[in-house]
Design an enzyme around this catalytic site. Structure first.
Site, PDB file in Angstrom:
ATOM      1  N   ARG A 105       0.833  -1.206   0.000  1.00  0.00           N
ATOM      2  CA  ARG A 105       0.000   0.000   0.000  1.00  0.00           C
ATOM      3  C   ARG A 105       0.870   1.259   0.000  1.00  0.00           C
ATOM      4  O   ARG A 105       0.559   2.252  -0.660  1.00  0.00           O
ATOM      5  CB  ARG A 105      -0.919  -0.017   1.225  1.00  0.00           C
ATOM      6  CG  ARG A 105      -1.804   1.198   1.303  1.00  0.00           C
ATOM      7  CD  ARG A 105      -2.941   1.018   2.302  1.00  0.00           C
ATOM      8  NE  ARG A 105      -3.757   2.209   2.366  1.00  0.00           N
ATOM      9  CZ  ARG A 105      -3.902   2.950   3.468  1.00  0.00           C
ATOM     10  NH1 ARG A 105      -3.325   2.599   4.604  1.00  0.00           N
ATOM     11  NH2 ARG A 105      -4.639   4.032   3.434  1.00  0.00           N
ATOM     12  N   HIS A 123       0.739   4.371  -2.659  1.00  0.00           N
ATOM     13  CA  HIS A 123       0.574   5.788  -2.296  1.00  0.00           C
ATOM     14  C   HIS A 123       1.753   6.614  -2.785  1.00  0.00           C
ATOM     15  O   HIS A 123       1.586   7.745  -3.229  1.00  0.00           O
ATOM     16  CB  HIS A 123       0.421   5.936  -0.781  1.00  0.00           C
ATOM     17  CG  HIS A 123      -0.958   5.631  -0.288  1.00  0.00           C
ATOM     18  ND1 HIS A 123      -1.597   6.383   0.676  1.00  0.00           N
ATOM     19  CD2 HIS A 123      -1.834   4.666  -0.630  1.00  0.00           C
ATOM     20  CE1 HIS A 123      -2.802   5.874   0.901  1.00  0.00           C
ATOM     21  NE2 HIS A 123      -2.973   4.828   0.127  1.00  0.00           N
ATOM     22  N   VAL A 127       1.271   9.841  -5.755  1.00  0.00           N
ATOM     23  CA  VAL A 127       1.464  11.251  -5.402  1.00  0.00           C
ATOM     24  C   VAL A 127       2.867  11.638  -5.848  1.00  0.00           C
ATOM     25  O   VAL A 127       3.851  11.122  -5.320  1.00  0.00           O
ATOM     26  CB  VAL A 127       1.298  11.475  -3.876  1.00  0.00           C
ATOM     27  CG1 VAL A 127       1.303  12.958  -3.563  1.00  0.00           C
ATOM     28  CG2 VAL A 127       0.018  10.827  -3.378  1.00  0.00           C
ATOM     29  N   GLY A 139       4.560  10.718  -8.348  1.00  0.00           N
ATOM     30  CA  GLY A 139       5.355   9.628  -8.927  1.00  0.00           C
ATOM     31  C   GLY A 139       6.101   8.839  -7.860  1.00  0.00           C
ATOM     32  O   GLY A 139       6.146   9.224  -6.692  1.00  0.00           O
ATOM     33  N   ASP A 148       8.739   8.389  -6.105  1.00  0.00           N
ATOM     34  CA  ASP A 148       9.954   9.154  -5.796  1.00  0.00           C
ATOM     35  C   ASP A 148      10.241   9.167  -4.299  1.00  0.00           C
ATOM     36  O   ASP A 148      10.988  10.027  -3.821  1.00  0.00           O
ATOM     37  CB  ASP A 148       9.817  10.595  -6.311  1.00  0.00           C
ATOM     38  CG  ASP A 148       8.759  11.369  -5.545  1.00  0.00           C
ATOM     39  OD1 ASP A 148       7.934  10.739  -4.829  1.00  0.00           O
ATOM     40  OD2 ASP A 148       8.760  12.614  -5.643  1.00  0.00           O
ATOM     41  N   SER A 171       8.491  10.180  -2.014  1.00  0.00           N
ATOM     42  CA  SER A 171       7.969  11.357  -1.309  1.00  0.00           C
ATOM     43  C   SER A 171       7.106  10.946  -0.122  1.00  0.00           C
ATOM     44  O   SER A 171       7.018  11.665   0.872  1.00  0.00           O
ATOM     45  CB  SER A 171       7.173  12.250  -2.270  1.00  0.00           C
ATOM     46  OG  SER A 171       6.218  11.488  -2.975  1.00  0.00           O
ATOM     47  N   ASN A 173      -3.622   8.463   4.292  1.00  0.00           N
ATOM     48  CA  ASN A 173      -2.526   7.582   4.703  1.00  0.00           C
ATOM     49  C   ASN A 173      -2.292   7.628   6.202  1.00  0.00           C
ATOM     50  O   ASN A 173      -1.233   7.256   6.671  1.00  0.00           O
ATOM     51  CB  ASN A 173      -1.255   7.901   3.920  1.00  0.00           C
ATOM     52  CG  ASN A 173      -0.857   9.330   4.071  1.00  0.00           C
ATOM     53  OD1 ASN A 173      -1.205   9.951   5.049  1.00  0.00           O
ATOM     54  ND2 ASN A 173      -0.118   9.835   3.117  1.00  0.00           N
ATOM     55  N   HIS A 221      -6.117  -5.544  -2.710  1.00  0.00           N
ATOM     56  CA  HIS A 221      -6.956  -5.714  -1.520  1.00  0.00           C
ATOM     57  C   HIS A 221      -7.198  -7.184  -1.182  1.00  0.00           C
ATOM     58  O   HIS A 221      -8.001  -7.486  -0.309  1.00  0.00           O
ATOM     59  CB  HIS A 221      -8.275  -4.944  -1.690  1.00  0.00           C
ATOM     60  CG  HIS A 221      -8.072  -3.457  -1.669  1.00  0.00           C
ATOM     61  ND1 HIS A 221      -9.031  -2.558  -2.038  1.00  0.00           N
ATOM     62  CD2 HIS A 221      -6.977  -2.719  -1.317  1.00  0.00           C
ATOM     63  CE1 HIS A 221      -8.545  -1.316  -1.916  1.00  0.00           C
ATOM     64  NE2 HIS A 221      -7.302  -1.399  -1.492  1.00  0.00           N
ATOM     65  N   ASP A 269      -3.879 -13.615  -3.506  1.00  0.00           N
ATOM     66  CA  ASP A 269      -4.512 -14.503  -4.483  1.00  0.00           C
ATOM     67  C   ASP A 269      -5.712 -13.819  -5.142  1.00  0.00           C
ATOM     68  O   ASP A 269      -6.026 -12.675  -4.824  1.00  0.00           O
ATOM     69  CB  ASP A 269      -4.937 -15.812  -3.807  1.00  0.00           C
ATOM     70  CG  ASP A 269      -5.838 -15.548  -2.603  1.00  0.00           C
ATOM     71  OD1 ASP A 269      -6.596 -14.550  -2.620  1.00  0.00           O
ATOM     72  OD2 ASP A 269      -5.785 -16.324  -1.629  1.00  0.00           O
TER      73      ASP A 269
HETATM   74  C1  HEM Z   1      -8.498   1.810  -6.343  1.00  0.00           C
HETATM   75  C2  HEM Z   1      -8.404   2.679  -5.394  1.00  0.00           C
HETATM   76  C3  HEM Z   1      -8.039   2.335  -3.985  1.00  0.00           C
HETATM   77  C4  HEM Z   1      -8.673   2.759  -2.869  1.00  0.00           C
HETATM   78  C5  HEM Z   1      -9.868   3.674  -2.806  1.00  0.00           C
HETATM   79  C6  HEM Z   1      -8.001   2.162  -1.745  1.00  0.00           C
HETATM   80  C7  HEM Z   1      -8.347   2.375  -0.426  1.00  0.00           C
HETATM   81  C8  HEM Z   1      -7.822   1.701   0.642  1.00  0.00           C
HETATM   82  C9  HEM Z   1      -8.221   1.871   2.012  1.00  0.00           C
HETATM   83  C10 HEM Z   1      -9.250   2.868   2.516  1.00  0.00           C
HETATM   84  C11 HEM Z   1      -7.540   0.984   2.764  1.00  0.00           C
HETATM   85  C12 HEM Z   1      -7.657   0.737   4.260  1.00  0.00           C
HETATM   86  C13 HEM Z   1      -6.677   1.556   5.034  1.00  0.00           C
HETATM   87  C14 HEM Z   1      -6.884   1.374   6.510  1.00  0.00           C
HETATM   88  O1  HEM Z   1      -8.004   1.558   6.985  1.00  0.00           O
HETATM   89  O2  HEM Z   1      -5.905   1.060   7.222  1.00  0.00           O
HETATM   90  C15 HEM Z   1      -6.695   0.244   1.864  1.00  0.00           C
HETATM   91  C16 HEM Z   1      -5.838  -0.747   2.250  1.00  0.00           C
HETATM   92  C17 HEM Z   1      -4.966  -1.366   1.399  1.00  0.00           C
HETATM   93  N1  HEM Z   1      -4.760  -1.077   0.068  1.00  0.00           N
HETATM   94 FE1  HEM Z   1      -5.915   0.081  -1.068  1.00  0.00          FE
HETATM   95  N2  HEM Z   1      -6.983   1.389  -2.200  1.00  0.00           N
HETATM   96  C18 HEM Z   1      -6.953   1.462  -3.558  1.00  0.00           C
HETATM   97  C19 HEM Z   1      -6.048   0.858  -4.391  1.00  0.00           C
HETATM   98  C20 HEM Z   1      -5.002   0.079  -3.961  1.00  0.00           C
HETATM   99  C21 HEM Z   1      -3.917  -0.374  -4.797  1.00  0.00           C
HETATM  100  C22 HEM Z   1      -3.725   0.006  -6.252  1.00  0.00           C
HETATM  101  C23 HEM Z   1      -3.125  -1.140  -4.014  1.00  0.00           C
HETATM  102  C24 HEM Z   1      -1.846  -1.853  -4.384  1.00  0.00           C
HETATM  103  C25 HEM Z   1      -1.628  -2.387  -5.553  1.00  0.00           C
HETATM  104  C26 HEM Z   1      -3.716  -1.170  -2.707  1.00  0.00           C
HETATM  105  C27 HEM Z   1      -3.237  -1.897  -1.648  1.00  0.00           C
HETATM  106  C28 HEM Z   1      -3.783  -1.894  -0.385  1.00  0.00           C
HETATM  107  C29 HEM Z   1      -3.336  -2.783   0.667  1.00  0.00           C
HETATM  108  C30 HEM Z   1      -2.292  -3.871   0.545  1.00  0.00           C
HETATM  109  C31 HEM Z   1      -4.071  -2.441   1.804  1.00  0.00           C
HETATM  110  C32 HEM Z   1      -3.971  -3.070   3.200  1.00  0.00           C
HETATM  111  C33 HEM Z   1      -3.042  -2.252   4.056  1.00  0.00           C
HETATM  112  C34 HEM Z   1      -2.876  -2.814   5.449  1.00  0.00           C
HETATM  113  O3  HEM Z   1      -3.076  -4.002   5.687  1.00  0.00           O
HETATM  114  O4  HEM Z   1      -2.514  -2.017   6.335  1.00  0.00           O
HETATM  115  N3  HEM Z   1      -4.837  -0.398  -2.705  1.00  0.00           N
HETATM  116  N4  HEM Z   1      -6.875   0.695   0.581  1.00  0.00           N
HETATM  117  C1  NAG Z   2      -4.261  13.844   9.583  1.00  0.00           C
HETATM  118  C2  NAG Z   2      -3.855  12.533  10.091  1.00  0.00           C
HETATM  119  O1  NAG Z   2      -4.674  11.689  10.328  1.00  0.00           O
HETATM  120  N1  NAG Z   2      -2.557  12.320  10.203  1.00  0.00           N
HETATM  121  C3  NAG Z   2      -1.986  11.067  10.631  1.00  0.00           C
HETATM  122  C4  NAG Z   2      -1.039  10.566   9.559  1.00  0.00           C
HETATM  123  O2  NAG Z   2      -0.253   9.483   9.986  1.00  0.00           O
HETATM  124  C5  NAG Z   2       0.462   9.736  11.195  1.00  0.00           C
HETATM  125  C6  NAG Z   2       1.372   8.563  11.430  1.00  0.00           C
HETATM  126  O3  NAG Z   2       0.773   7.362  11.141  1.00  0.00           O
HETATM  127  C7  NAG Z   2      -0.514  10.014  12.332  1.00  0.00           C
HETATM  128  O4  NAG Z   2       0.177  10.236  13.538  1.00  0.00           O
HETATM  129  C8  NAG Z   2      -1.311  11.250  11.974  1.00  0.00           C
HETATM  130  O5  NAG Z   2      -2.268  11.522  12.949  1.00  0.00           O
END
Ligand code: HEM
Ligand code: NAG
Ligand code: NAG
Ligand code: NAG
Ligand code: NAG
Ligand code: NAG
Length: 344
Positions: free
Chosen positions: A69, A73, A77, A79, A81, A83, A101, A211, A271
């Site tokens: 993830r 991100h 944002v 590219g 890089d 950031s 994030n 996901h 998977d």
């Molecule tokens: C299509 C648009 C996408 C949206 C709207 C989106 C949104 C989100 C959100 C809201 C979460 C949950 C974050 C949390 O509550 O901790 C998440 C988790 C995740 N996303 Fe996405 N995502 C998108 C695309 C992607 C892409 C392209 C990838 C990678 C190829 C990705 C990989 C992941 C992974 C691996 C997690 C789990 C992170 C964790 O276990 O902490 N997502 N995503």
């Molecule tokens: C605005 C906001 O929710 N910022 C969070 C971004 O991530 C850091 C580190 O995980 C948090 O401490 C911030 O509160």
């Protein structure tokens, strides 16, 4: 049969299956990134990244999803890089401070990898490449989590990572919104964002398969469970039985720290199950469900239930994602520490 002949047959079959044009597009390498960019300047770099990634992953299997993830991100944002790794300077919030994030993790692990790589070859390997490699390596090692010796498990890369990226010097929270789609996005919003990165509908669907691993906080989907859109009911695009399971995990109001597996019982298994449950209306986010509201995307969802096809298509789309807005050549810098730009 030799490996190369096997490879040729797989290639020919894939030509037949997917059509010539698509394969040729996907095989087009980025003009500046290349395979094994560090082969002369730091030949051990990629193996070192992989070794440390494994040592972190085996005690923390959740790391695969975190790094995947974070790489997404980063690339969306400014590219790819690095950031996303920069800490805020002065009073300006950095990407990692932006709302989408707030739950990014893996920064500490990237710092540790970077510091070992710096010991090996100071000032050579970018943070952007380290993140791309570590994301790929951690996901690729997931099938080997129960590998029970001190040695490193076999390495079967899930996708190729071209290298040669350099690091940027700017990270702004304000640039995250609009570039990283929210989980409440509809199909057209998702498509607009992906399109602005040079990614198409097939990339959107394949990459959403990310996901298949990881977890999400209740707040990212609980609006679908209770009084959706002011109706007093759950989101009708969500499976009725699944709503009840999710409500049990995320009561109203939910503990903001609670997380739910996005692909139930399979959250460390990378998977094609994501696509199967999506078709059962068990996609967790509105943005997941939105893939079924467009005919081309929905057909692609059905197609990618086939795991072999999913792995191939995910790999192609990851290569495209890893190319977004990269800095190469004399652009950018090789950061000494991933959290701060080099001082002049
Ligand atoms: C299509 C648009 C996408 C949206 C709207 C989106 C949104 C989100 C959100 C809201 C979460 C949950 C974050 C949390 O509550 O901790 C998440 C988790 C995740 N996303 Fe996405 N995502 C998108 C695309 C992607 C892409 C392209 C990838 C990678 C190829 C990705 C990989 C992941 C992974 C691996 C997690 C789990 C992170 C964790 O276990 O902490 N997502 N995503
Ligand atoms: C605005 C906001 O929710 N910022 C969070 C971004 O991530 C850091 C580190 O995980 C948090 O401490 C911030 O509160
Ligand atoms: C990576 O790990 C293997 C197996 O433990 C080891 O033989 C090799 O020297 C390590 N390489 C680097 C660069 O860390
Ligand atoms: C940041 O990078 C950009 C583009 O490479 C460059 O024009 C700018 O001068 C750099 N800024 C700083 C503070 O180094
Ligand atoms: C999708 O969402 C955007 C932003 O919220 C909105 O402007 C647009 O009208 C929506 N499109 C559709 C087709 O619902
Ligand atoms: C939400 O409700 C409004 C007004 O009732 C309706 O026009 C809109 O389509 C609904 N949106 C969704 C996603 O169901």
């Amino acid at each position: 049969m030799s490996k190369s002949r096997n490879g040729i047959i797989v290639f020919l079959v894939s030509l037949l299956v997917f059509g010539v044009a698509e394969v040729c597009n996907a095989k087009q390498p980025h003009p500046k990134l290349k395979m094994n960019f560090y082969v002369t300047k730091c030949p051990e770099a990629e193996v070192l990244v992989r070794n440390i990634t494994w040592s972190k992953l085996k005690t923390n299997p959740a790391l695969g999803a975190k790094l995947l993830r974070m790489h997404f991100h980063d690339c969306f944002v400014r590219g790819c890089d690095a950031s996303v790794l920069l800490d805020a300077v002065d009073n300006t919030q950095a990407e990692k401070d932006a709302r989408p994030n707030l739950t990014l993790q893996g920064f500490v692990e990237i710092d540790e990898i970077k510091s070992e790589v710096e010991k090996l070859c100071p000032g050579v390997v970018s943070c952007a490449d380290i993140l791309s490699l570590a994301a790929r390596d951690s996901v690729s090692f997931l099938p080997f989590l129960d590998h029970d010796s001190d040695s490193i498990p076999p390495f079967k890369p899930m996708w190729p990572v071209l290298t040669g990226r350099r690091d940027g010097n700017t990270s702004l929270a304000s640039e995250t919104n609009g570039n990283v789609p929210s989980p409440f996005s509809n199909f057209s919003t998702l498509m607009n964002v992906f399109d602005s990165k040079g990614l198409d509908v097939n990339d959107l669907v394949a990459l959403s398969g990310g996901h298949s691993i990881g977890v999400a906080h209740c707040g990212t989907f609980s609006a679908r469970l209770y009084n959706f859109n002011g109706t007093g009911e759950a989101d009708p695009s969500l499976n009725v039985a699944y709503v009840e399971i999710l409500k049990a995990q995320c009561p109203n109001p939910a503990n903001p720290a609670t997380t739910v597996e996005m692909d139930p019982q399979s959250s460390v298994s990378f998977d094609s199950n994501y696509f199967k449950i999506l078709l059962q209306k068990k996609g967790l986010f509105q943005s997941d469900a939105a893939l079924l509201t467009n005919l081309r995307a929905a057909i692609r969802v059905a197609t990618l239930q086939n795991s072999k096809l999913f792995y191939i298509k995910f790999a192609e789309s990851m290569v495209k994602m890893g190319n977004i807005g990269v800095l190469t050549g004399d652009d950018g810098e090789i950061r000494k520490q991933c959290r701060v730009v080099n001082s002049k």
